[in-house]
Design a protein around this motif. Structure first.
Motif, PDB file in Angstrom:
ATOM      1  N   GLY A  62       0.808  -1.216   0.000  1.00 22.29           N
ATOM      2  CA  GLY A  62       0.000   0.000   0.000  1.00 22.29           C
ATOM      3  C   GLY A  62       0.838   1.260   0.000  1.00 22.29           C
ATOM      4  O   GLY A  62       0.554   2.221  -0.731  1.00 22.29           O
ATOM      5  N   ARG A  63       1.873   1.270   0.808  1.00 19.38           N
ATOM      6  CA  ARG A  63       2.755   2.445   0.873  1.00 19.38           C
ATOM      7  C   ARG A  63       3.516   2.642  -0.440  1.00 19.38           C
ATOM      8  O   ARG A  63       3.700   3.771  -0.888  1.00 19.38           O
ATOM      9  CB  ARG A  63       3.744   2.310   2.033  1.00 19.38           C
ATOM     10  CG  ARG A  63       3.110   2.338   3.404  1.00 19.38           C
ATOM     11  CD  ARG A  63       2.534   3.662   3.752  1.00 19.38           C
ATOM     12  NE  ARG A  63       3.634   4.625   3.868  1.00 19.38           N
ATOM     13  CZ  ARG A  63       3.492   5.935   3.937  1.00 19.38           C
ATOM     14  NH1 ARG A  63       2.304   6.458   3.912  1.00 19.38           N
ATOM     15  NH2 ARG A  63       4.528   6.715   4.031  1.00 19.38           N
ATOM     16  N   ARG A  65       2.518   1.794  -3.430  1.00 19.47           N
ATOM     17  CA  ARG A  65       1.537   2.326  -4.386  1.00 19.47           C
ATOM     18  C   ARG A  65       1.276   3.806  -4.099  1.00 19.47           C
ATOM     19  O   ARG A  65       1.222   4.630  -5.012  1.00 19.47           O
ATOM     20  CB  ARG A  65       0.249   1.515  -4.284  1.00 19.47           C
ATOM     21  CG  ARG A  65      -0.892   2.034  -5.085  1.00 19.47           C
ATOM     22  CD  ARG A  65      -0.781   1.648  -6.521  1.00 19.47           C
ATOM     23  NE  ARG A  65      -1.969   2.111  -7.219  1.00 19.47           N
ATOM     24  CZ  ARG A  65      -2.071   2.181  -8.509  1.00 19.47           C
ATOM     25  NH1 ARG A  65      -1.076   1.778  -9.249  1.00 19.47           N
ATOM     26  NH2 ARG A  65      -3.163   2.616  -9.075  1.00 19.47           N
ATOM     27  N   ASP A  66       1.123   4.153  -2.835  1.00 22.22           N
ATOM     28  CA  ASP A  66       0.858   5.533  -2.446  1.00 22.22           C
ATOM     29  C   ASP A  66       2.018   6.450  -2.830  1.00 22.22           C
ATOM     30  O   ASP A  66       1.811   7.546  -3.344  1.00 22.22           O
ATOM     31  CB  ASP A  66       0.602   5.608  -0.935  1.00 22.22           C
ATOM     32  CG  ASP A  66       0.267   7.009  -0.481  1.00 22.22           C
ATOM     33  OD1 ASP A  66      -0.698   7.589  -1.018  1.00 22.22           O
ATOM     34  OD2 ASP A  66       0.977   7.521   0.407  1.00 22.22           O
ATOM     35  N   ARG A  67       3.247   6.002  -2.604  1.00 18.17           N
ATOM     36  CA  ARG A  67       4.407   6.823  -2.949  1.00 18.17           C
ATOM     37  C   ARG A  67       4.484   7.046  -4.454  1.00 18.17           C
ATOM     38  O   ARG A  67       4.851   8.124  -4.916  1.00 18.17           O
ATOM     39  CB  ARG A  67       5.707   6.179  -2.448  1.00 18.17           C
ATOM     40  CG  ARG A  67       5.834   6.078  -0.931  1.00 18.17           C
ATOM     41  CD  ARG A  67       5.873   7.414  -0.231  1.00 18.17           C
ATOM     42  NE  ARG A  67       4.519   7.773   0.185  1.00 18.17           N
ATOM     43  CZ  ARG A  67       4.106   8.982   0.526  1.00 18.17           C
ATOM     44  NH1 ARG A  67       4.919   9.989   0.543  1.00 18.17           N
ATOM     45  NH2 ARG A  67       2.857   9.211   0.864  1.00 18.17           N
ATOM     46  N   LEU A  69       1.943   7.212  -6.499  1.00 16.54           N
ATOM     47  CA  LEU A  69       0.903   8.191  -6.824  1.00 16.54           C
ATOM     48  C   LEU A  69       1.297   9.595  -6.405  1.00 16.54           C
ATOM     49  O   LEU A  69       1.020  10.571  -7.116  1.00 16.54           O
ATOM     50  CB  LEU A  69      -0.425   7.784  -6.181  1.00 16.54           C
ATOM     51  CG  LEU A  69      -1.070   6.528  -6.761  1.00 16.54           C
ATOM     52  CD1 LEU A  69      -2.302   6.144  -5.950  1.00 16.54           C
ATOM     53  CD2 LEU A  69      -1.411   6.710  -8.220  1.00 16.54           C
ATOM     54  N   VAL A  70       1.962   9.737  -5.264  1.00 14.55           N
ATOM     55  CA  VAL A  70       2.423  11.052  -4.821  1.00 14.55           C
ATOM     56  C   VAL A  70       3.461  11.605  -5.808  1.00 14.55           C
ATOM     57  O   VAL A  70       3.393  12.780  -6.197  1.00 14.55           O
ATOM     58  CB  VAL A  70       3.002  10.986  -3.386  1.00 14.55           C
ATOM     59  CG1 VAL A  70       3.772  12.247  -3.037  1.00 14.55           C
ATOM     60  CG2 VAL A  70       1.886  10.743  -2.383  1.00 14.55           C
TER      61      VAL A  70
END
Length: 146
Positions: A62-63, A65-67, A69-70
């Motif tokens: 999850g992290r 993927r989030d990074r 996207l950021v």
């Protein structure tokens, strides 16, 4: 050539991430809980460790993927600010930095012809990203979104 994007079909799934990695990590977590429950108390420490590591792997995915996207949003922010600077009239250029990242991300779908008016509306009316996307007539697809 990909199907033409519009408001209804612009969201994107990453098949490897959404349909393989996440389901396998969820299956690993469920299986580790099942094994722990059905084989308690033998190897209790190892089984609890397996559950903990299953959660860690889920959080890591999850992290990551989030990074991604950021980082992508930062690139979109830069691209759209440069695009706005080239297309907006001088009086609106001074306010480009007042647009939020989410507004800039939504504006990337607007064609060059309608971008100045839509950006002005976003600035003066503080439009939400959804309202910006709904206002776009000539959709400019983004086929490389993470």
């Amino acid at each position: 050539m990909p199907t033409s994007q519009n408001l209804k079909n612009h969201t994107r799934f990453d098949p490897a991430f959404h349909f393989f990695i996440l389901p396998m990590l969820l299956l690993n977590l469920v299986f580790s809980i099942y094994v722990t429950i059905h084989h308690w108390p033998e190897h209790w420490a190892l089984n609890l460790w397996w559950i903990a590591m299953s959660v860690v792997f889920f959080v890591i995915a999850g992290r990551a993927r989030d990074r991604a996207l950021v980082a992508q949003d930062r690139i979109i922010r830069l691209e759209e600010r440069l695009r706005l600077h080239a297309l907006l009239p001088a009086e609106d250029r001074a306010h480009i930095n007042e647009l939020s990242v989410k507004q800039l991300v939504a504006l990337r779908f607007a064609s060059d012809d309608e971008l100045p008016a839509l950006a002005h509306r976003a600035l003066t009316q503080n439009l939400e990203p959804k309202a910006i996307k709904e206002s776009i007539v000539n959709w400019r697809g983004d086929y490389h979104r993470v």
